[in-house]
Motif scaffolding. Structure first.
Motif, PDB file in Angstrom:
ATOM      1  N   SER A 251      -1.753  -6.175  -2.764  1.00 11.60           N
ATOM      2  CA  SER A 251      -1.644  -7.586  -1.893  1.00 11.60           C
ATOM      3  C   SER A 251      -2.636  -7.596  -0.664  1.00 11.60           C
ATOM      4  O   SER A 251      -3.281  -6.299  -0.524  1.00 11.60           O
ATOM      5  CB  SER A 251      -0.142  -7.521  -1.420  1.00 11.60           C
ATOM      6  OG  SER A 251       0.862  -7.410  -2.480  1.00 11.60           O
ATOM      7  N   HIS A 252      -2.840  -8.483  -0.028  1.00 12.21           N
ATOM      8  CA  HIS A 252      -3.819  -8.755   1.094  1.00 12.21           C
ATOM      9  C   HIS A 252      -3.171  -9.639   2.007  1.00 12.21           C
ATOM     10  O   HIS A 252      -2.185 -10.338   2.040  1.00 12.21           O
ATOM     11  CB  HIS A 252      -4.917  -9.621   0.304  1.00 12.21           C
ATOM     12  CG  HIS A 252      -5.471  -9.201  -0.800  1.00 12.21           C
ATOM     13  ND1 HIS A 252      -6.670  -8.172  -0.559  1.00 12.21           N
ATOM     14  CD2 HIS A 252      -5.238  -9.177  -2.088  1.00 12.21           C
ATOM     15  CE1 HIS A 252      -6.997  -7.903  -1.899  1.00 12.21           C
ATOM     16  NE2 HIS A 252      -6.180  -8.587  -2.846  1.00 12.21           N
ATOM     17  N   ILE A 253      -3.654  -8.989   3.470  1.00 12.75           N
ATOM     18  CA  ILE A 253      -3.512  -9.676   4.440  1.00 12.75           C
ATOM     19  C   ILE A 253      -4.767  -9.865   5.080  1.00 12.75           C
ATOM     20  O   ILE A 253      -5.656  -9.030   5.527  1.00 12.75           O
ATOM     21  CB  ILE A 253      -2.656  -8.728   5.476  1.00 12.75           C
ATOM     22  CG1 ILE A 253      -1.221  -8.245   4.858  1.00 12.75           C
ATOM     23  CG2 ILE A 253      -2.460  -9.505   6.845  1.00 12.75           C
ATOM     24  CD1 ILE A 253      -0.357  -7.467   5.718  1.00 12.75           C
ATOM     25  N   ARG A 287      -5.956  -4.586   2.656  1.00 14.79           N
ATOM     26  CA  ARG A 287      -5.066  -4.329   1.245  1.00 14.79           C
ATOM     27  C   ARG A 287      -4.262  -3.211   1.400  1.00 14.79           C
ATOM     28  O   ARG A 287      -4.165  -2.192   1.990  1.00 14.79           O
ATOM     29  CB  ARG A 287      -6.224  -3.487   0.072  1.00 14.79           C
ATOM     30  CG  ARG A 287      -7.543  -4.517   0.042  1.00 14.79           C
ATOM     31  CD  ARG A 287      -8.231  -4.144  -1.186  1.00 14.79           C
ATOM     32  NE  ARG A 287      -8.803  -3.063  -1.088  1.00 14.79           N
ATOM     33  CZ  ARG A 287      -9.832  -2.403  -0.601  1.00 14.79           C
ATOM     34  NH1 ARG A 287     -10.466  -3.336   0.396  1.00 14.79           N
ATOM     35  NH2 ARG A 287     -10.112  -1.201  -0.482  1.00 14.79           N
ATOM     36  N   THR A 288      -2.945  -3.802   0.784  1.00 18.72           N
ATOM     37  CA  THR A 288      -1.810  -2.998   0.831  1.00 18.72           C
ATOM     38  C   THR A 288      -1.032  -3.012  -0.342  1.00 18.72           C
ATOM     39  O   THR A 288      -0.740  -3.908  -1.231  1.00 18.72           O
ATOM     40  CB  THR A 288      -0.890  -3.199   2.076  1.00 18.72           C
ATOM     41  OG1 THR A 288       0.289  -2.631   1.886  1.00 18.72           O
ATOM     42  CG2 THR A 288      -0.729  -4.642   1.977  1.00 18.72           C
ATOM     43  N   LEU A 291       3.519  -4.626   1.069  1.00 19.74           N
ATOM     44  CA  LEU A 291       3.144  -6.131   1.689  1.00 19.74           C
ATOM     45  C   LEU A 291       4.075  -6.305   2.854  1.00 19.74           C
ATOM     46  O   LEU A 291       3.797  -6.672   3.984  1.00 19.74           O
ATOM     47  CB  LEU A 291       3.389  -7.211   0.777  1.00 19.74           C
ATOM     48  CG  LEU A 291       2.856  -8.522   1.385  1.00 19.74           C
ATOM     49  CD1 LEU A 291       1.202  -8.332   2.177  1.00 19.74           C
ATOM     50  CD2 LEU A 291       2.759  -9.647   0.247  1.00 19.74           C
ATOM     51  N   VAL A 314      -0.923 -14.245   4.115  1.00 18.25           N
ATOM     52  CA  VAL A 314      -0.358 -13.071   3.629  1.00 18.25           C
ATOM     53  C   VAL A 314      -0.061 -13.337   2.407  1.00 18.25           C
ATOM     54  O   VAL A 314       0.662 -14.563   2.097  1.00 18.25           O
ATOM     55  CB  VAL A 314       0.966 -12.682   4.656  1.00 18.25           C
ATOM     56  CG1 VAL A 314       1.659 -11.594   3.908  1.00 18.25           C
ATOM     57  CG2 VAL A 314       0.752 -12.306   6.052  1.00 18.25           C
ATOM     58  N   SER A 316       0.756 -11.742  -2.029  1.00 22.83           N
ATOM     59  CA  SER A 316       0.963 -11.007  -2.983  1.00 22.83           C
ATOM     60  C   SER A 316      -0.580 -10.877  -3.947  1.00 22.83           C
ATOM     61  O   SER A 316      -1.090 -12.148  -4.007  1.00 22.83           O
ATOM     62  CB  SER A 316       1.911 -11.001  -3.980  1.00 22.83           C
ATOM     63  OG  SER A 316       3.121 -10.844  -2.969  1.00 22.83           O
TER      64      SER A 316
END
Length: 333
Positions: A251-253, A287-288, A291, A314, A316
């Protein structure tokens, strides 16, 4: 609109394929331009290179890939339009090429472009096609099932793009198919028409029709598919339920660093469950695989500092992101 079981013809005839997979593909290969086995024989171009997959009854299975990945070559073998170079295909328990007469009345095919005579009406077009279809449903019923009743006497050339795709679908459904092949069903449609077509497809699936979908619109596959396979250079690069394929990618923030702050002022990224990051100017992208943990830690830090994270995004992972990462990884391999 609702397409009930009676509209699609109900379950298939009793037999060996009733509870089995509707489609089984094993070791499938297809080559073009191959010659004989002598000294100067040519192997030719291998478009499909030994793939395996199955499709269950009442399932919507999406076959994805870039241009040249082998999608069309595979679907043509499923439809019985050609014989495989090697491997085995079974549709409804039969070989779709050698036993085409047993399969053809039980499947429907929606092509990218139907090529309708422009001067005919939808009613006339369906009546003409019904003459070539075994057990064709009544014309009015076919038109009603795709929402074209009010446009049945309008010439095809006066139909909108979305209405023409509905007519394509009506033709594919004319024989009450148990298995429906949809080739790029929403190409060229506007957003509203695309979503209307999605609703039709969902109704068909929910009523028991098994559907094989090829599409370049990854959002479409993510919205509709129960399972999918991503082809690359004639092989399956990833397969499974949509959520499972997407879940293998992070996922991304993203946010803009406030003035006076630097990346090093953030909490230790590892403590947030961040597995990678990029910066472009003051824009930060994390990137995680966790999330909620990462987003919560970041927001608590911002609250404690009394700052606002502008441009906060934020999200997914999406199927599009997963697809692009898979394609990029294979190209660099």
């Amino acid at each position: 609109m609702n397409i009930g079981e009676k509209d699609i013809g109900g379950p298939g005839p009793s037999g060996a394929d009733t509870d089995a997979n509707v489609i089984d593909v094993t070791g499938l290969r297809r080559s073009y331009g191959a010659t004989g086995r002598r000294a100067h024989a040519r192997k030719g171009f291998e478009a499909v290179r030994g793939i395996d997959f199955s499709v269950g009854r009442g399932e919507l299975f999406a076959l994805l890939g870039t241009n040249g990945a082998g999608k069309t070559s595979t679907v043509e073998l499923l439809e019985g339009l050609a014989a495989p170079t090697a491997g085995k295909v079974r549709v409804l328990g039969h070989d779709p090429y050698t036993e085409r007469r047993k399969i053809r009345p039980r499947i429907g095919v929606m092509l990218q472009e139907g090529g309708f005579p422009s001067e005919l009406t939808p009613t006339e077009t369906l009546r003409m096609w019904a003459g070539c279809t075994t057990g064709a449903r009544p014309i009015d019923e076919a038109l009603s099932s795709v929402g074209l009743t009010r446009r049945k006497d309008v010439r095809v050339k006066q139909l909108s793009g979305g209405e023409r795709r509905r007519l394509d679908l009506a033709l594919a459904l004319l024989g009450r198919p148990e298995v429906l092949f949809l080739d790029e069903p929403t190409t060229g449609l506007d957003t509203e028409a695309r979503h209307e077509t999605w609703e039709l497809v969902r109704d068909l699936r929910d009523s028991g029709t098994t559907i094989v979908l090829t599409t370049h619109y990854l959002e479409e596959a993510e919205e509709l598919a129960d399972r999918l396979a991503i082809l690359h250079n004639g092989q399956i690069a990833a397969a499974g339920q949509v959520t499972d394929v997407v879940a293998t990618h992070p996922s991304h923030i993203a946010f803009d660093l406030p003035n006076g702050y630097h990346l090093g002022d953030l909490p230790p990224l590892e403590s947030l469950g961040v597995i990678g990051h990029e910066t472009t100017g003051r824009r930060v992208r994390l990137r995680t695989d966790e999330l909620q943990r990462a987003a919560t830690g970041l927001l608590i830090w911002a609250q404690d500092k009394g700052i606002e994270l502008h441009g906060l995004d934020v999200r997914s992972a999406s199927l599009e992101e997963a697809f692009l990462e898979i394609a990029k990884g294979l190209e660099n391999a």
